[in-house]
Design an enzyme around this catalytic site. Structure first.
Site, short mmCIF file in Angstrom:
data_model
loop_
_atom_site.label_atom_id
_atom_site.label_comp_id
_atom_site.label_asym_id
_atom_site.label_seq_id
_atom_site.Cartn_x
_atom_site.Cartn_y
_atom_site.Cartn_z
N GLU A 131 -8.50 -2.17 3.34
CA GLU A 131 -9.16 -2.58 2.10
C GLU A 131 -8.79 -4.02 1.80
OE1 GLU A 131 -7.58 0.07 -0.78
OE2 GLU A 131 -8.42 1.87 0.13
N LYS B 242 -7.17 -6.84 -0.45
CA LYS B 242 -6.06 -6.81 -1.41
C LYS B 242 -6.50 -7.58 -2.65
CE LYS B 242 -1.22 -7.39 -2.32
NZ LYS B 242 -1.54 -7.64 -3.72
N ARG C 38 -3.44 -3.48 -11.77
CA ARG C 38 -3.41 -2.11 -11.27
C ARG C 38 -3.60 -1.16 -12.45
NH1 ARG C 38 -0.51 -0.04 -6.65
NH2 ARG C 38 -1.36 2.04 -6.21
N ARG D 270 0.80 -0.62 -14.56
CA ARG D 270 1.95 -0.39 -13.68
C ARG D 270 3.21 -0.06 -14.48
NH1 ARG D 270 2.96 -2.78 -8.65
NH2 ARG D 270 5.12 -2.12 -9.05
N GLU E 233 -7.90 -1.03 -9.23
CA GLU E 233 -7.57 -2.31 -9.86
C GLU E 233 -8.73 -2.80 -10.71
OE1 GLU E 233 -5.28 -5.29 -8.41
OE2 GLU E 233 -4.15 -4.09 -6.96
N PHE F 34 -9.71 3.01 -5.54
CA PHE F 34 -9.42 3.25 -4.12
C PHE F 34 -8.70 4.56 -3.85
CE2 PHE F 34 -6.45 -0.18 -5.59
CZ PHE F 34 -5.30 0.58 -5.72
N ARG G 202 7.19 2.95 -1.28
CA ARG G 202 6.63 2.03 -0.29
C ARG G 202 6.86 2.61 1.11
NH1 ARG G 202 5.93 -3.13 -2.61
NH2 ARG G 202 7.27 -3.55 -4.39
N LYS H 271 0.81 -4.19 3.22
CA LYS H 271 -0.03 -5.28 2.72
C LYS H 271 0.23 -6.54 3.55
CE LYS H 271 3.32 -6.30 -0.96
NZ LYS H 271 3.54 -6.38 -2.43
#
Length: 549
Positions: A248, A250, A255, A269, A297, A336, A410, A416
């Site tokens: 996707e 970035k 967010r 966030r 986002e 997403f 993560r 990313k």
């Protein structure tokens, strides 16, 4: 069942004093676990939320610094000058209150009522419900009622809960670890439950009822966001996945987690509700026709290209968004992921299957599903990265199609790839007066990252902010001031900055052991809480990664 005595707020305050006074993590866990075992189920829910910085499940009771100071002055008879002098001495308002009340006493102690944890929680809930004309007065009276019945130690921790400044070392997962010990459950399982439900109090309730395995996402209780691990090059991304991955763009946006049901609520966030800042997104989702939790986002566009984050975040500061503002800077919500649909949690479902369900929803207006691409080679990732940059995006987010949604992590299922080596989200811990045209402004900022519950300095930056942002930061730093050392002001760690840099070096100049080379401030991240800043482990990973390039 706990006795009334064990649910006294004094017992909670005394435990926090003992937790604060020991440097041993194991001792802190034992003290908190012992307290948790003695509390009634209702008090356990309240106390665990207090320890995580939430006065009530929604997080905030609408009382600021001034409201606390006014109520404190009323019950103690202390002047603003006395309170300020004590604050500068101790560095936090709770300790200042304890000091003032211990020295000066209070107006009257004859009619004091016992202060219990349920009573404190009820007062907080009542304050949170106040709205409209007279709400500030009602909150102040409720606060005065609590303060008047509190002794010096109780007052200290009441205020620290309200100001989000407990200072007992109960961060870095200690609350969850102590809960796991108190109920003899696996700490990792309990942490996962907190991330999924978004509410440690709800998890405490499930523990008491023996239903921890039933932790599920709940509408209007934000789930921790899944995060992406940084990679330095297309080659590194290809090596990481070794298979075809979902790609996707970035987005350098805001967010947003959307909860859609009887109404639409949007969360940032920081897990704070921002529905009022994005009314066009709310309205577009109101006709969805399903109960759902979406991840995506919010973006603003100008000239057909996405606007940078710094231009979009101004919307988050507005209390009311007029039609004129929306017309001038409309926001689009790019979705997403789908976390929950019509009563069913989708967190354990594979991403490729969640995407199929997401694409089956009828999204309207300014809401759309994020376009995806497929790549598995370094060359494929490089071409998509170039496409992303040409279209005005930050880079790529590459995802394992078989990955579950892992709240707050993560884990490597998402990575990313950005133009810079990377950026660090760091907490401002000090500011210094500038020179030349910046004279009289706090324009040089020292920032730090987390290391096992402590902040370790990693650098200082003074470039990247506009003149208006520097003026605003100067006022913010003054309000957060703890102490002065010559030209430098040490501040409460409440402001998060996104800092870009060319590389990371080993350094003994900073407590982290690292330094950023050519750091520059990319953005003030008002959408992130201090606890969401990066860790020293993340810095180490970036440092090691750059050596492989």
């Amino acid at each position: 069942m706990a006795s009334v005595g064990e649910d006294m707020f004094r017992a909670f305050a005394e435990t926090l004093e003992m937790v604060r006074s020991t440097g041993s993590r194991n001792s802190k866990v034992e003290l908190l676990a012992g307290l948790f075992r003695r509390l009634s189920p209702a008090s356990l829910q309240a106390v665990t939320r207090f320890l995580k910085g939430k006065e009530v499940p929604s997080g905030d009771i609408g009382v600021g610094w001034k409201g606390v100071v006014d109520a404190l002055a009323e019950i103690s008879g202390a002047s603003p000058k006395d309170l300020w002098a004590s604050y500068l001495k101790h560095g936090d308002l709770g300790s200042a209150a304890e000091d003032v009340v211990s020295r000066k006493g209070r107006a009257s102690t004859l009619l004091r009522q016992p202060l219990t944890i349920p009573r404190v929680e009820k007062a907080f809930l009542d304050m949170a419900k106040q709205a409209g004309a007279g709400s500030s007065f009602a909150r102040r009276r409720a606060l005065q009622g609590l303060f008047a019945d509190a002794d010096a130690l109780e007052l200290k921790y009441l205020i620290r809960i309200i100001t989000g400044d407990l200072r007992v070392g109960a961060t870095g997962g200690l609350t969850e670890e102590a809960l796991a010990k108190a109920f003899d459950v696996d700490p990792a399982t309990l942490r996962d439950a907190v991330l999924v439900t978004g509410d440690v109090g709800e998890v405490a309730k499930l523990l008491v009822e023996g239903r921890l395995a039933q932790a599920r996402p709940v509408l209007y209780r934000p789930v921790e966001f899944m995060l992406a691990e940084p990679k330095a090059s297309p080659e590194e991304v290809a090596k990481h996945f070794s298979k075809e991955a979902i790609v996707e763009m970035k987005y350098d946006g805001i967010r947003v987690q959307a909860h859609v049901g009887r109404e639409v609520r949007l969360y940032s966030r920081r897990m704070e509700e921002i529905t009022g800042s994005l009314p066009e997104v709310r309205d577009s989702l109101s006709s969805l026709g399903h109960e759902a939790i979406l991840d995506g986002e919010a973006l603003g566009f100008g000239g057909g290209r996405p606007l940078p984050f710094v231009k979009m975040q101004a919307r988050l500061h507005r209390k009311a968004i007029s039609e004129e503002v929306i017309e001038k800077l409309p926001f689009h919500y790019v979705v997403f992921d789908l976390l929950y649909l019509d009563g069913r949690s989708l967190l354990d479902m594979k991403l490729k299957d969640r995407r199929i369900m997401l694409e089956g929803l009828r999204l309207a207006g300014g809401v759309s599903v994020a376009p995806t691409f497929s790549a598995g080679s370094a060359e494929g990732f490089r071409k998509l990265f170039e496409k992303s940059r040409a279209e005005g995006f930050e880079g790529l987010v590459v995802k394992d199609p078989d990955s579950p949604y892992m709240p707050g992590r993560r884990g490597g299922h998402w990575v990313k790839l950005k133009e810079e080596l990377d950026t660090i989200d760091a907490v401002v811990v000090a500011a210094e007066w500038g020179n030349g045209k910046r004279a009289g402004l706090l324009s040089d900022y020292t920032f730090a990252v987390w290391d096992r519950g402590e902040l370790k300095v990693i650098g200082k930056a003074y470039s990247g902010l506009t003149d208006e942002e520097i003026r605003s930061m100067t006022e913010t730093m003054k309000k957060l001031a703890l102490r002065w050392e010559g030209n430098r002001c040490w501040v409460r760690p409440e402001v998060v900055m996104e800092v870009a840099f060319d590389s990371i070096q080993r350094s003994d100049r900073h407590s982290s052991g690292y330094a950023l080379r050519f750091p520059r401030i990319k953005a003030i991240r008002t959408d992130k809480a201090p606890g969401q800043a990066d860790t020293l482990e993340r810095v180490r990973l970036v440092y090691e990664g750059q050596k492989l390039k």
